[in-house]
Scaffold this active site. Structure first.
Site, PDB file in Angstrom:
ATOM      1  N   ASP A  64       0.842  -1.183   0.000  1.00  0.00           N
ATOM      2  CA  ASP A  64       0.000   0.000   0.000  1.00  0.00           C
ATOM      3  C   ASP A  64       0.882   1.240   0.000  1.00  0.00           C
ATOM      4  O   ASP A  64       1.948   1.258   0.623  1.00  0.00           O
ATOM      5  CB  ASP A  64      -0.895  -0.011   1.239  1.00  0.00           C
ATOM      6  CG  ASP A  64      -1.887   1.128   1.229  1.00  0.00           C
ATOM      7  OD1 ASP A  64      -2.536   1.327   0.194  1.00  0.00           O
ATOM      8  OD2 ASP A  64      -2.000   1.821   2.252  1.00  0.00           O
ATOM      9  N   ALA A  66     -13.910  24.372   5.414  1.00  0.00           N
ATOM     10  CA  ALA A  66     -14.251  23.723   4.153  1.00  0.00           C
ATOM     11  C   ALA A  66     -14.854  24.700   3.157  1.00  0.00           C
ATOM     12  O   ALA A  66     -14.754  24.506   1.943  1.00  0.00           O
ATOM     13  CB  ALA A  66     -15.225  22.575   4.418  1.00  0.00           C
ATOM     14  N   MET A 115      -9.135  28.077   2.879  1.00  0.00           N
ATOM     15  CA  MET A 115      -7.939  28.883   3.116  1.00  0.00           C
ATOM     16  C   MET A 115      -7.705  28.985   4.620  1.00  0.00           C
ATOM     17  O   MET A 115      -8.613  28.798   5.431  1.00  0.00           O
ATOM     18  CB  MET A 115      -8.099  30.292   2.554  1.00  0.00           C
ATOM     19  CG  MET A 115      -8.160  30.411   1.058  1.00  0.00           C
ATOM     20  SD  MET A 115      -8.100  32.156   0.545  1.00  0.00           S
ATOM     21  CE  MET A 115      -9.534  32.824   1.415  1.00  0.00           C
TER      22      MET A 115
END
Length: 676
Positions: free
Chosen positions: A295, A368, A372
């Protein structure tokens, strides 16, 4: 382990004597034949005493004891570790949840009374009574008694880090655990059985070698029987003691005595790396692996994106971009934010967040919606974030976005990285873009060299990731991986493993989630992480108690070392019989056929001395090789051809030369004894 100490030998001797039971030796037919020969020479020496007879008898018994001693020493190496693990098995009080909802209550029961499916409550300071999965809550758990890792780990419900091990201690908070193993069947129980050797199953390769050794033994029994008839026919009748000595020296006693020790030591090396193998077959399969599936996140890379470089726009000083990037990251505790501070100002990165932020600064937290984060200080507003979000902020304040920004963002994205744009506004002036921070999933140190080693072994490495093809290819190229499976689903992993196996290749992979369970079950070597789900651990044939995915590479090396050690000592065992032909056969027939004295190339003193010296060497070489069997032949990544060449040169030629020197030296001593 390079030498055997007197304490180790003394501690293993009682176990070695117990293994003289013929029922114990049925598993090693070569040593059973030696014991039968020792019994025969003992009876003959009692009926017709002679110095030769008693010397051969004593050393035949020592040969058997040295053989059982090798296995006993190998098993004894795990006793201390088993004792520390058994300390975890002390009776623990458990608080079983009875009932549901508001009417649920806690019932105090002994841990041995718990059954699969029971739910228990464990609070801070209490020991987890059995293996299970967290079904409610989150807690810090001390697993040092099992893994040896002093740092506590977080265990929580609803994820891939829900599994807990019986005997570990909860350090904080309270969790509910659903028991997943019956008493006596936990991972610790299996580990105790493994390190003590009692639960070790013989592998197919080991069984095949046993069959070969048994076949060689039968062949040499027939040969010696034929020699007895030939000697009688040619008026060179041999005492039965001499024929038994010849048989023991001709059959492959060295590898027969060391075979079990090699297998146990290989399993022990895995346990010492905190890897629990469910079967010896898995360890052996690891030595034959052709394809390694790994992985990306957490195995090949650190798993968190890190700042790798700052890319200023034309006309912007590198110092200005660095200052603004750090200022906007001082209060950012995300891995990305911390990495920017570490890249530009490592000294400041070690301070606490409160100490890093200047007085009077107003922090702008990431959200969200804005995508920034930043800081406002002394009329200067600094922002960093997604390219589109920062672009909109700059335009909204009346600033212009240079065309060069698009080129930088595209270059970073094409390389598999993530671009963060940094901009700044002073007072009421329009905002301006300063440059780009290049975030990348950083490849772990040394991983490139490890993959090069795998390639030298003839193993193809495949990186599995959910990333898009472009990002995956960029990281794979940097890490030196041979192939990539991007945007992988559980079905994709399973299909890849089956395709490789259909091509005749052995496949190894690691995983920790329920979505990895099908692939772990299909792989020839499936290493499940101890922090993973119960489904993953039940699907794999190995469990890494440290939950370190990179350890899969070590597992492969240990498997190869096991196979190489077995092959090397088999080569040595067969080769060192050659010198014994030159010692015993001339001694047997030189009186009847003086011409055979030409074969006495070692110029041994007498027939009796030659026979005893060969028997003594045959016994002592077992003890001399016990440390090598336990430590394992050093493995160096190389092609199969070069490994075979080295094996033949070192252990084949060495097996030919060593007995000539050893038997000659022993003859110089033995010849001084009266009666020989």
């Amino acid at each position: 382990m390079s030498v055997l100490t007197a304490a180790q030998l003394g501690g293993a001797l009682p176990g070695a004597l117990r293994k003289l039971d013929p029922r114990e030796l049925l598993a090693t037919p070569v040593m059973l034949v030696v014991e039968v020969g020792a019994v025969v020479t003992t009876v003959l020496s009692v009926l017709d005493p002679s110095v030769l007879g008693w010397m051969v008898t004593v050393w035949l018994w020592l040969t058997v004891v040295f053989g059982t001693l090798a296995e006993s020493v190998a098993e004894g190496r795990g006793k201390a570790q088993a004792a520390s693990l058994r300390a975890l098995q002390t009776e623990t009080t458990a608080y079983r949840v009875v009932g549901e909802g508001a009417g649920a209550r806690l019932e105090e029961v002994p841990s041995t009374a718990l059954r699969v499916g029971d739910v228990v409550a464990v609070e801070a300071g209490q020991r987890i009574p059995g293996d299970g999965d967290v079904v409610e809550g989150v807690a810090s758990v001390d697993e040092s008694a099992v893994t040896g890792e002093s740092a506590p780990v977080i265990r929580e419900s609803g994820g891939d880090r829900s599994a807990v091990t019986g005997g570990t201690t909860v350090l904080s908070d309270r969790i509910l655990v659903r028991i997943s193993s019956e008493p006596g069947q936990s991972f610790v129980d299996r580990m105790i059985g493994l390190v003590e050797g009692s639960a070790r199953q013989r592998t197919p390769n080991e069984i095949a070698l046993d069959v070969l050794l048994a076949t060689l033994t039968v062949v040499f029994v027939v040969v010696v029987g034929s020699l007895w008839v030939f000697a009688d026919y040619s008026d060179a009748t041999q005492p039965a003691v001499v024929l038994v000595a010849l048989l023991v020296c001709l059959i492959p006693t060295t590898i027969g005595a060391l075979l079990s020790a090699i297998g146990i030591a290989g399993m022990d090396r895995l346990v010492r790396r905190n890897v629990l193998a469910m079967s010896g077959r898995a360890v052996e399969a690891a030595g034959d692996v052709d394809v390694l599936l790994l992985d990306k996140t957490g195995t090949i890379t650190f798993g968190n994106r890190r700042a790798s470089e700052l890319l200023p726009l034309d006309g912007v000083g590198a110092e200005d971009l660095a200052r603004a990037a750090v200022a906007s990251s001082l209060a950012d505790e995300t891995p990305e934010g911390r990495s920017i501070v570490e890249l530009v100002d490592p000294a400041r990165a070690g301070a606490a967040p409160g100490e890093r932020v200047p007085a009077g600064a107003e922090l702008v937290a990431f959200s969200a919606s804005t995508r920034m984060s930043g800081i406002d200080l002394d009329g200067r507003r600094t922002r960093k974030g997604a390219a589109s979000a920062v672009r909109a902020w700059v335009v909204e304040s009346g600033g212009a976005v240079p065309a060069q920004l698009d080129d930088l963002v595209q270059d970073v994205s094409a390389s598999g990285g993530t671009p963060l744009v940094v901009a700044e506004r002073v007072g009421e002036e329009p905002a301006r873009v300063l440059g780009v921070v290049h975030l990348k999933d950083v490849v772990k140190d040394g991983i490139v060299e490890r993959f090069a080693e795998m390639r030298a072994m003839g193993i193809r490495t495949v990186m599995i990731t959910g990333d898009n093809e472009v990002t995956a290819r960029a990281i794979a190229a940097e890490a030196g991986v041979d192939d990539v499976l991007a945007e992988a689903t559980p079905e994709d992993k399973l299909a890849l493993i089956r395709a490789e196996q259909e091509g005749g290749r052995m496949v190894a992979m690691c995983g920790d989630g329920t979505n990895d369970a099908p692939a772990l079950a299909q792989a020839d070597v499936g290493v499940a992480m101890n922090t993973g789900t119960t489904a993953a651990k039940e699907a794999g044939n190995m469990v890494d108690l440290d939950s370190d995915p990179t350890k899969l590479i070590d597992v492969v090396e240990i498997g190869k070392q096991l196979l190489i050690t077995r092959g090397a000592l088999t080569t040595f065992s067969v080769a060192n019989d050659v010198a014994k032909y030159f010692a015993i056969l001339p001694a047997m027939f030189v009186v009847a056929f003086p011409e055979l004295d030409a074969l006495n190339v070692m110029r041994l003193s007498s027939p009796g001395s030659a026979i005893v010296s060969a028997v003594v060497f045959n016994a002592l070489v077992i003890v001399a090789l016990i440390p090598l069997a336990l430590r394992g032949v050093r493995y160096r990544p190389a092609s199969a051809e070069s490994l075979l060449r080295r094996n033949l040169l070192v252990y084949g030629v060495g097996g030919l030369v060593a007995p000539f020197a050893g038997i000659k030296l022993l003859d110089l001593v033995v010849s001084l004894l009266p009666g020989l």
